[in-house]
Design an enzyme around this catalytic site. Structure first.
Site, PDB file in Angstrom:
ATOM      1  N   CYS A   2       0.837  -1.205   0.000  1.00  0.00           N
ATOM      2  CA  CYS A   2       0.000   0.000   0.000  1.00  0.00           C
ATOM      3  C   CYS A   2       0.871   1.255   0.000  1.00  0.00           C
ATOM      4  O   CYS A   2       1.903   1.319   0.648  1.00  0.00           O
ATOM      5  CB  CYS A   2      -0.947   0.065   1.190  1.00  0.00           C
ATOM      6  SG  CYS A   2      -2.080  -1.307   1.340  1.00  0.00           S
ATOM      7  N   ARG A  27       4.199  -0.058  -4.553  1.00  0.00           N
ATOM      8  CA  ARG A  27       3.886  -0.569  -3.218  1.00  0.00           C
ATOM      9  C   ARG A  27       2.535  -1.276  -3.165  1.00  0.00           C
ATOM     10  O   ARG A  27       2.237  -1.992  -2.199  1.00  0.00           O
ATOM     11  CB  ARG A  27       3.890   0.572  -2.196  1.00  0.00           C
ATOM     12  CG  ARG A  27       5.217   1.267  -2.046  1.00  0.00           C
ATOM     13  CD  ARG A  27       5.142   2.338  -0.983  1.00  0.00           C
ATOM     14  NE  ARG A  27       4.996   1.750   0.335  1.00  0.00           N
ATOM     15  CZ  ARG A  27       5.996   1.520   1.168  1.00  0.00           C
ATOM     16  NH1 ARG A  27       7.232   1.832   0.813  1.00  0.00           N
ATOM     17  NH2 ARG A  27       5.786   0.996   2.349  1.00  0.00           N
ATOM     18  N   TRP A  73      -2.780  -2.636  -1.637  1.00  0.00           N
ATOM     19  CA  TRP A  73      -2.445  -4.048  -1.819  1.00  0.00           C
ATOM     20  C   TRP A  73      -3.361  -4.811  -0.870  1.00  0.00           C
ATOM     21  O   TRP A  73      -3.258  -4.673   0.343  1.00  0.00           O
ATOM     22  CB  TRP A  73      -0.975  -4.304  -1.486  1.00  0.00           C
ATOM     23  CG  TRP A  73      -0.503  -5.684  -1.831  1.00  0.00           C
ATOM     24  CD1 TRP A  73       0.006  -6.113  -3.021  1.00  0.00           C
ATOM     25  CD2 TRP A  73      -0.481  -6.833  -0.956  1.00  0.00           C
ATOM     26  NE1 TRP A  73       0.335  -7.442  -2.959  1.00  0.00           N
ATOM     27  CE2 TRP A  73       0.048  -7.913  -1.697  1.00  0.00           C
ATOM     28  CE3 TRP A  73      -0.867  -7.044   0.358  1.00  0.00           C
ATOM     29  CZ2 TRP A  73       0.208  -9.178  -1.153  1.00  0.00           C
ATOM     30  CZ3 TRP A  73      -0.708  -8.319   0.905  1.00  0.00           C
ATOM     31  CH2 TRP A  73      -0.179  -9.372   0.143  1.00  0.00           C
ATOM     32  N   ASN A  99      -2.094   1.784   5.828  1.00  0.00           N
ATOM     33  CA  ASN A  99      -1.208   0.713   5.395  1.00  0.00           C
ATOM     34  C   ASN A  99      -0.937  -0.152   6.610  1.00  0.00           C
ATOM     35  O   ASN A  99      -0.563   0.360   7.666  1.00  0.00           O
ATOM     36  CB  ASN A  99       0.100   1.301   4.844  1.00  0.00           C
ATOM     37  CG  ASN A  99       1.038   0.226   4.337  1.00  0.00           C
ATOM     38  OD1 ASN A  99       0.659  -0.927   4.207  1.00  0.00           O
ATOM     39  ND2 ASN A  99       2.271   0.609   4.048  1.00  0.00           N
ATOM     40  N   GLY A 100      -1.127  -1.466   6.496  1.00  0.00           N
ATOM     41  CA  GLY A 100      -0.880  -2.353   7.620  1.00  0.00           C
ATOM     42  C   GLY A 100      -2.058  -3.278   7.855  1.00  0.00           C
ATOM     43  O   GLY A 100      -2.948  -3.419   7.012  1.00  0.00           O
ATOM     44  N   GLU A 485      17.689 -17.365  -7.066  1.00  0.00           N
ATOM     45  CA  GLU A 485      17.297 -15.998  -7.421  1.00  0.00           C
ATOM     46  C   GLU A 485      16.824 -15.914  -8.863  1.00  0.00           C
ATOM     47  O   GLU A 485      15.844 -15.220  -9.164  1.00  0.00           O
ATOM     48  CB  GLU A 485      18.474 -15.048  -7.179  1.00  0.00           C
ATOM     49  CG  GLU A 485      18.234 -13.609  -7.579  1.00  0.00           C
ATOM     50  CD  GLU A 485      17.100 -12.930  -6.826  1.00  0.00           C
ATOM     51  OE1 GLU A 485      16.711 -11.829  -7.264  1.00  0.00           O
ATOM     52  OE2 GLU A 485      16.587 -13.489  -5.836  1.00  0.00           O
ATOM     53  N   LYS A 489      13.061 -14.666  -9.948  1.00  0.00           N
ATOM     54  CA  LYS A 489      12.807 -13.564 -10.875  1.00  0.00           C
ATOM     55  C   LYS A 489      11.836 -13.989 -11.965  1.00  0.00           C
ATOM     56  O   LYS A 489      10.926 -13.243 -12.330  1.00  0.00           O
ATOM     57  CB  LYS A 489      14.128 -13.083 -11.514  1.00  0.00           C
ATOM     58  CG  LYS A 489      14.991 -12.248 -10.603  1.00  0.00           C
ATOM     59  CD  LYS A 489      14.408 -10.892 -10.369  1.00  0.00           C
ATOM     60  CE  LYS A 489      14.350 -10.424  -8.970  1.00  0.00           C
ATOM     61  NZ  LYS A 489      14.233 -11.187  -7.812  1.00  0.00           N
ATOM     62  N   GLU A 492       8.330 -14.320 -10.495  1.00  0.00           N
ATOM     63  CA  GLU A 492       7.741 -13.051 -10.093  1.00  0.00           C
ATOM     64  C   GLU A 492       7.127 -12.286 -11.253  1.00  0.00           C
ATOM     65  O   GLU A 492       6.037 -11.726 -11.122  1.00  0.00           O
ATOM     66  CB  GLU A 492       8.812 -12.164  -9.435  1.00  0.00           C
ATOM     67  CG  GLU A 492       9.174 -12.559  -8.024  1.00  0.00           C
ATOM     68  CD  GLU A 492      10.235 -11.647  -7.450  1.00  0.00           C
ATOM     69  OE1 GLU A 492      10.076 -11.211  -6.300  1.00  0.00           O
ATOM     70  OE2 GLU A 492      11.228 -11.346  -8.145  1.00  0.00           O
ATOM     71  N   HIS A 508      17.937 -36.168  -7.003  1.00  0.00           N
ATOM     72  CA  HIS A 508      17.119 -36.591  -5.879  1.00  0.00           C
ATOM     73  C   HIS A 508      15.682 -36.101  -6.013  1.00  0.00           C
ATOM     74  O   HIS A 508      15.038 -35.752  -5.030  1.00  0.00           O
ATOM     75  CB  HIS A 508      17.743 -36.103  -4.568  1.00  0.00           C
ATOM     76  CG  HIS A 508      19.100 -36.660  -4.319  1.00  0.00           C
ATOM     77  ND1 HIS A 508      19.297 -37.881  -3.717  1.00  0.00           N
ATOM     78  CD2 HIS A 508      20.329 -36.174  -4.631  1.00  0.00           C
ATOM     79  CE1 HIS A 508      20.605 -38.119  -3.648  1.00  0.00           C
ATOM     80  NE2 HIS A 508      21.252 -37.094  -4.198  1.00  0.00           N
ATOM     81  N   LYS A 607       6.211  -4.084  -3.450  1.00  0.00           N
ATOM     82  CA  LYS A 607       7.637  -3.883  -3.272  1.00  0.00           C
ATOM     83  C   LYS A 607       8.068  -4.038  -1.822  1.00  0.00           C
ATOM     84  O   LYS A 607       9.035  -4.710  -1.508  1.00  0.00           O
ATOM     85  CB  LYS A 607       8.015  -2.477  -3.784  1.00  0.00           C
ATOM     86  CG  LYS A 607       9.508  -2.192  -3.738  1.00  0.00           C
ATOM     87  CD  LYS A 607      10.253  -3.066  -4.694  1.00  0.00           C
ATOM     88  CE  LYS A 607      11.725  -2.740  -4.737  1.00  0.00           C
ATOM     89  NZ  LYS A 607      12.461  -3.698  -5.566  1.00  0.00           N
TER      90      LYS A 607
END
Length: 612
Positions: A2, A27, A73, A99-100, A485, A489, A492, A508, A607
């Protein structure tokens, strides 16, 4: 998560709010809204992005020199027009953005319902503004005092901004475990979740602390008090960011710009901290507690997402060079599993934003056990920077793309400097090896520049594999976290399922997935395990997997086995992740672009993850 922005001054608030929301859209972008006061309280909000809000407000009355805006968000309630912020009190006099998460919202809602309140949305935020309204009505007190009293009843995290229709000269704001920055201009004030919407208007900012309430008033100026009603002296800081850092600078997306900024961001992260000629490494932010790191019996690294992958590389660095045992923990799990912590432990918390809720919670737990806490983050004045005993900023500059790129390599730069400095002081590295690695580290920005030249080849590969349903990423040693990573990416931003594995672990389980439709990306720059990596590639080849190799070694074997060989500059093995990750970032970007995905704002992601 947010984005919050607010303005109080002499200018029209609406264009300031919209531009601020556009800067903060990374955000959260499920819905957006604004509230303005000009004789009346006007609220405009809708599902979608800030541009949808702009269309929604076309030909509407957006006058007013006081206002606030929000990008959401979603946590409580699906993304729709009703759940979008701002939310109103029952009498329509108060508006809030938040926000929260209010964790005890259900209990508060039950009590307020008994008192005659009814609710329109599914959000926890609407409960909070009704609570504030109820307290103000019962006590006949000022709005800021009603906010203070209400927050004593709230469990959770919040950054809130409140407007009062009956007082168009004042904004009330408060924070706990969620960032809020006050910008101080000439007869005007700004509020935002971070400094990005503020920097073009003023360089003077105040970072609010937890449990603080701010009163921004045209007549009386700025007043800050804590939740116990004690007046606090604001600490005004000067922003260092330049406005051009917040623009795309000719690139199609922020993510691509930030990938290409890495030679500069890596250099900036070591600037003034490293001199290979004279042979020193100096991190001023850790000096006071450096002995704790040097004498540590154990290091625990806590982080989330990409920062966790950086922590895994840090584990290799500290164990390999400084010979200190390291544990790397998901911050989101750390405090819930009753971890064993000792007073001589060193905890390193890594976060791009410095506001990651899970990492902050892990820090608080570690502090309660007496451990020494170091922070690595990118944002001056952030919560992690203020809640750790020592640490280092990465100096990557603002990162707007939701998928982290330059912040990751900047974190690796700082971890490399810390590990090298610690190793030298512990005597676990020879002087010749120490100087060799310093020289190599100074060369990393140039190596990354060279790695960026693989982009044309990466575009070609991306076009071939853009429709793949799955990807497998393999790496060994220092490059195992790079494989993780690279997979992250791709997940995402392209929404392709991808997994990263240590190359030897492929046998395995994951090898069962390999067939002619499975692209396998192998990070094969390790000099120490070259033959083993070749064996792993042969195992993939035998099962008809499509092989993309990232290597710094040109030889017949790689060319014969792999379908595609991407060559990057060779460097010392502990430093390879800063270079080998670059083609993987580019691959994810170009595949996502070809799939028409929103590269900078991937679905369901934000973010800065400021809620648990």
């Amino acid at each position: 998560m947010c984005g919050i922005v607010a303005y109080l001054g002499q200018k029209d608030a609406f264009p300031i709010l919209i531009k601020g929301l556009q800067r903060l859209e990374y955000r959260g972008y499920d819905s957006a809204g604004v509230a303005l006061i000009d004789n009346t309280l006007k609220i405009y909000k809708c599902k979608g992005k800030v541009n949808d809000l702009v269309q929604h407000t076309n030909n509407k009355d957006v006058k007013g020199t006081i206002g606030m805006g929000h990008t959401r968000w979603a946590t409580h309630g699906v993304p729709n027009d009703i759940n979008a912020h701002p939310h109103l009190s029952g009498d329509g006099n108060l508006a809030i953005i938040h926000n929260g998460i209010i964790e005890n919202y259900a209990a508060l809602k039950t009590e307020l319902t008994k008192r005659g309140h009814s609710f329109i949305s599914d959000t926890d935020t609407e409960i909070l503004i009704h609570l504030i309204e109820e307290i103000q009505r019962e006590t006949r007190t000022t709005l800021d005092e009603a906010v203070r009293m209400a927050l004593h009843s709230v469990v959770g995290a919040y950054a809130i901004v409140i407007l009062n229709k009956n007082n168009p000269n004042q904004i009330i704001a408060a924070r706990k475990s969620s960032p809020l920055v006050i910008g101080i201009g000439e007869n005007e004030f700004f509020l935002a979740s971070d400094a990005t919407p503020i920097v073009e208007h003023t360089r003077n900012v105040v970072y609010m602390n937890d449990d603080e309430i701010a009163i921004l008033d045209r007549q009386t100026g700025l007043t800050i008090k804590n939740i116990e009603n004690e007046i606090q002296e604001p600490f005004v800081q000067e922003l260092e960011w330049n406005l051009e850092l917040l623009e795309k600078g000719g690139y199609e997306h922020f993510m691509l710009k930030e990938i290409h900024e890495q030679p500069t961001s890596i250099a900036d992260s070591m600037r003034g901290r490293l001199d290979a000629i004279s042979g020193y490494v100096k991190l001023g932010g850790i000096k006071q507690f450096e002995s704790k790191l040097v004498n540590a019996k154990r290091i625990i690294i806590v982080a989330c997402g990409t920062s966790w992958h950086a922590g895994l590389v840090g584990e290799y660095l500290f164990e390999d060079l400084a010979r200190i045992p390291v544990e790397v923990e998901y911050a989101s799990e750390f405090r819930y599993r009753n971890p064993v912590l000792y007073e001589d432990d060193v905890v390193i918390a890594i976060s791009q934003s410095g506001e990651t809720a899970d990492t902050l919670a892990a820090i608080e737990l570690a502090k309660s056990k007496g451990a020494t806490i170091f922070g690595i983050c990118n944002v001056v004045g952030s919560s992690i920077a203020r809640n750790t005993q020592a640490g280092a900023y990465t100096h990557a500059g603002p990162e707007i793309g939701v998928a982290s790129t330059k912040a990751f390599t900047a974190q690796l730069t700082v971890l490399s400097l810390m590990a090298l400095s610690t190793a030298r002081q512990r005597g676990t590295i020879s002087e010749s090896r120490f100087h060799e690695l310093l020289v190599e580290l100074e060369q990393i920005p140039q190596h990354v520049k060279q790695a960026l030249k693989t982009e044309a080849q990466i575009k070609y590969i991306a076009n071939i594999f853009k429709d793949s349903a799955n990807f497998l990423y393999l790496g060994r040693g220092y490059n195992f976290p790079v494989a993780l990573e690279g997979a992250l990416k791709l997940k995402e931003i392209s929404y392709i399922h991808a997994e990263g594995y240590p190359a030897a672990e492929m046998k395995h389980g994951p090898i069962a997935l390999i067939d002619e439709n499975m692209p396998v990306v192998v990070v094969a720059t390790n000099q120490s395990a070259y033959e083993k990596i070749v064996s792993n590639i042969q195992e993939v080849k035998a099962r008809k997997g499509k092989i993309i190799v990232i290597t710094s070694t040109k030889d017949e074997v790689m060319n014969e086995l792999a379908d595609f060989v991407v060559e990057i500059p060779q460097t010392a093995e502990p430093l390879t992740p800063m270079v080998s990750v670059v083609p993987l970032q580019l691959l994810a970007y170009h595949i996502a672009l070809l799939r028409n995905c929103n590269v900078d704002q991937p679905r369901n992601l934000a973010k800065s993850v400021t809620v648990e």
